[in-house]
Design an enzyme around this catalytic site. Sequence first.
Site, PDB file in Angstrom:
ATOM      1  N   HIS A  13       1.083  -1.253   0.038  1.00 56.30           N
ATOM      2  CA  HIS A  13       0.173   0.016   0.123  1.00 56.30           C
ATOM      3  C   HIS A  13       0.838   1.235  -0.025  1.00 56.30           C
ATOM      4  O   HIS A  13       1.273   1.860   1.049  1.00 56.30           O
ATOM      5  CB  HIS A  13      -0.885  -0.082   1.289  1.00 56.30           C
ATOM      6  CG  HIS A  13      -1.795   1.087   1.149  1.00 56.30           C
ATOM      7  ND1 HIS A  13      -3.323   0.861   1.301  1.00 56.30           N
ATOM      8  CD2 HIS A  13      -1.750   2.464   1.133  1.00 56.30           C
ATOM      9  CE1 HIS A  13      -3.785   1.947   1.108  1.00 56.30           C
ATOM     10  NE2 HIS A  13      -3.041   3.058   1.217  1.00 56.30           N
ATOM     11  N   HIS A  15       1.541   5.094  -1.597  1.00 58.01           N
ATOM     12  CA  HIS A  15       1.328   6.532  -2.490  1.00 58.01           C
ATOM     13  C   HIS A  15       2.582   6.976  -3.056  1.00 58.01           C
ATOM     14  O   HIS A  15       3.735   7.413  -2.220  1.00 58.01           O
ATOM     15  CB  HIS A  15       0.615   7.712  -1.729  1.00 58.01           C
ATOM     16  CG  HIS A  15      -0.675   7.139  -1.163  1.00 58.01           C
ATOM     17  ND1 HIS A  15      -1.802   7.276  -1.717  1.00 58.01           N
ATOM     18  CD2 HIS A  15      -0.880   6.495   0.058  1.00 58.01           C
ATOM     19  CE1 HIS A  15      -2.838   6.609  -1.008  1.00 58.01           C
ATOM     20  NE2 HIS A  15      -2.219   6.277   0.017  1.00 58.01           N
ATOM     21  N   LEU A  16       2.953   7.205  -4.355  1.00 60.78           N
ATOM     22  CA  LEU A  16       3.990   7.623  -5.073  1.00 60.78           C
ATOM     23  C   LEU A  16       3.874   9.047  -5.763  1.00 60.78           C
ATOM     24  O   LEU A  16       4.896   9.742  -6.288  1.00 60.78           O
ATOM     25  CB  LEU A  16       4.446   6.762  -6.201  1.00 60.78           C
ATOM     26  CG  LEU A  16       5.140   5.497  -5.620  1.00 60.78           C
ATOM     27  CD1 LEU A  16       5.599   4.563  -6.672  1.00 60.78           C
ATOM     28  CD2 LEU A  16       6.397   5.872  -4.783  1.00 60.78           C
ATOM     29  N   ASN A  41      -4.944   7.411  -6.345  1.00 63.00           N
ATOM     30  CA  ASN A  41      -5.611   8.723  -6.060  1.00 63.00           C
ATOM     31  C   ASN A  41      -4.956   9.735  -6.315  1.00 63.00           C
ATOM     32  O   ASN A  41      -4.672  10.685  -5.662  1.00 63.00           O
ATOM     33  CB  ASN A  41      -6.242   8.689  -4.341  1.00 63.00           C
ATOM     34  CG  ASN A  41      -5.043   8.499  -3.514  1.00 63.00           C
ATOM     35  OD1 ASN A  41      -3.918   7.972  -3.835  1.00 63.00           O
ATOM     36  ND2 ASN A  41      -5.149   9.122  -2.242  1.00 63.00           N
ATOM     37  N   LYS A  98      -9.382  -0.173  -6.090  1.00 67.39           N
ATOM     38  CA  LYS A  98      -9.358   0.555  -4.712  1.00 67.39           C
ATOM     39  C   LYS A  98     -10.589   1.181  -4.330  1.00 67.39           C
ATOM     40  O   LYS A  98     -11.006   2.169  -5.252  1.00 67.39           O
ATOM     41  CB  LYS A  98      -8.266   1.490  -4.527  1.00 67.39           C
ATOM     42  CG  LYS A  98      -8.040   2.173  -3.309  1.00 67.39           C
ATOM     43  CD  LYS A  98      -7.476   1.239  -2.080  1.00 67.39           C
ATOM     44  CE  LYS A  98      -7.538   2.067  -0.930  1.00 67.39           C
ATOM     45  NZ  LYS A  98      -6.743   2.939  -0.570  1.00 67.39           N
ATOM     46  N   HIS A 135     -10.553   0.974   1.602  1.00 69.65           N
ATOM     47  CA  HIS A 135     -10.527   2.056   2.533  1.00 69.65           C
ATOM     48  C   HIS A 135     -11.618   2.045   3.507  1.00 69.65           C
ATOM     49  O   HIS A 135     -12.832   2.666   3.090  1.00 69.65           O
ATOM     50  CB  HIS A 135     -10.288   3.500   2.114  1.00 69.65           C
ATOM     51  CG  HIS A 135     -10.049   4.660   2.982  1.00 69.65           C
ATOM     52  ND1 HIS A 135      -8.929   5.226   3.170  1.00 69.65           N
ATOM     53  CD2 HIS A 135     -10.903   4.937   4.205  1.00 69.65           C
ATOM     54  CE1 HIS A 135      -8.825   6.231   4.323  1.00 69.65           C
ATOM     55  NE2 HIS A 135     -10.205   5.861   4.696  1.00 69.65           N
ATOM     56  N   ASP A 247       1.144   2.696   3.713  1.00 66.63           N
ATOM     57  CA  ASP A 247       0.510   3.766   3.379  1.00 66.63           C
ATOM     58  C   ASP A 247       1.357   5.121   3.552  1.00 66.63           C
ATOM     59  O   ASP A 247       0.758   6.125   3.704  1.00 66.63           O
ATOM     60  CB  ASP A 247      -0.717   3.891   4.372  1.00 66.63           C
ATOM     61  CG  ASP A 247      -2.017   4.843   3.866  1.00 66.63           C
ATOM     62  OD1 ASP A 247      -2.116   5.280   2.670  1.00 66.63           O
ATOM     63  OD2 ASP A 247      -2.426   5.286   4.687  1.00 66.63           O
TER      64      ASP A 247
END
Length: 344
Positions: A13, A15-16, A41, A98, A135, A247
């Site tokens: 999990h 976020h890049l 996202n 997701k 989520h 995350d």
Amino acid sequence: MQTLTIIRPDDMHLHLRDGDALKAVAPYTARQMGRAVIMPNLKPPVVSVADALAYKARIMAALPEGSAFEPLMTLYLTDQATPELVREAKAAGIVAFKLYPAGATTNSDSGVTDLFKLIPVLEEMAKQGILFLVHGEVTDPEIDIFDREAAFIGRVMKPVLAQVPNLKVVFEHITTAEAARLVLEAGDNVAASVTPQHLLLNRNDLLVGGVRPHHFCLPVLKRETHRQALVAAVTGEKAHKFFLGTDSAPHAKSAKENACGCAGMFSAMTAIELYAEVFEKAGALDKLEAFASENGARFYGIPENADTITLVKQSQTVPASVPYGDGELVPMRAGGEIGWTVQY
């Protein structure tokens, strides 16, 4: 000196971001992790196969030369999703969809408003073997922010699992004893990712002695009893149902230290070292490898990484900040010590 060699871990999990932010943070994950499940996202969100493949190309271009890191791509589930999109995604190697309930977290405005209208889409996911990443928070304004995960279980998670019983579900970044219990009691088609912050911190770390914006994430940190329940879950008899998912969610320092600060903690820099601390404190270092390197791969149906990394019981000081585009980024435990260091 104590050392610990484990199969190279995966971050299930992550976020890049994109653009300059992506270029700033991708190398940190690529140093430690073999693969990562990339969250969709962005603004605008990654909703089509074409979006995902283009984003994957940008990630690959941001990696250090010679890196073997592999991004595992996901699509953002919207009200407009169709069973046909699920089939297209499967054919293109997309690993998951997701779920962001509309308004639940960063860039969730395009999220799902009524999941039960998407049951045919979820049934196609089950048929195709594509994972459903959740989520798990309700967004009802009447529900207290500390109760939104627990409320989601009864209102959404249990009814969905009853309607689509063979759907492979990851309850993402779980934060409560209730979520851990759901995963422990559910079938083998339900697993959970757990972050370093929810294993190490509680809501006192956010609110006591002043508001600490760099400890603000969603789902928000919970009571100490919940933290203890998560540690018990990831080290207990059914620990195979839980796996590493940082995350890690970078936001510029200026966006965190703000009258309306962004939610997210950046942990990618020292992720495996932070988890090692959790397992060491729990007297369960022997279970770190399964959590970090085996359980997630098995649930996703992919082989474990072929190489290893070595952790050394040697203290390191986390930088106060690192460059992030035109600004700076404050990592988890900035300026503090971690008792483990990866040998690079």
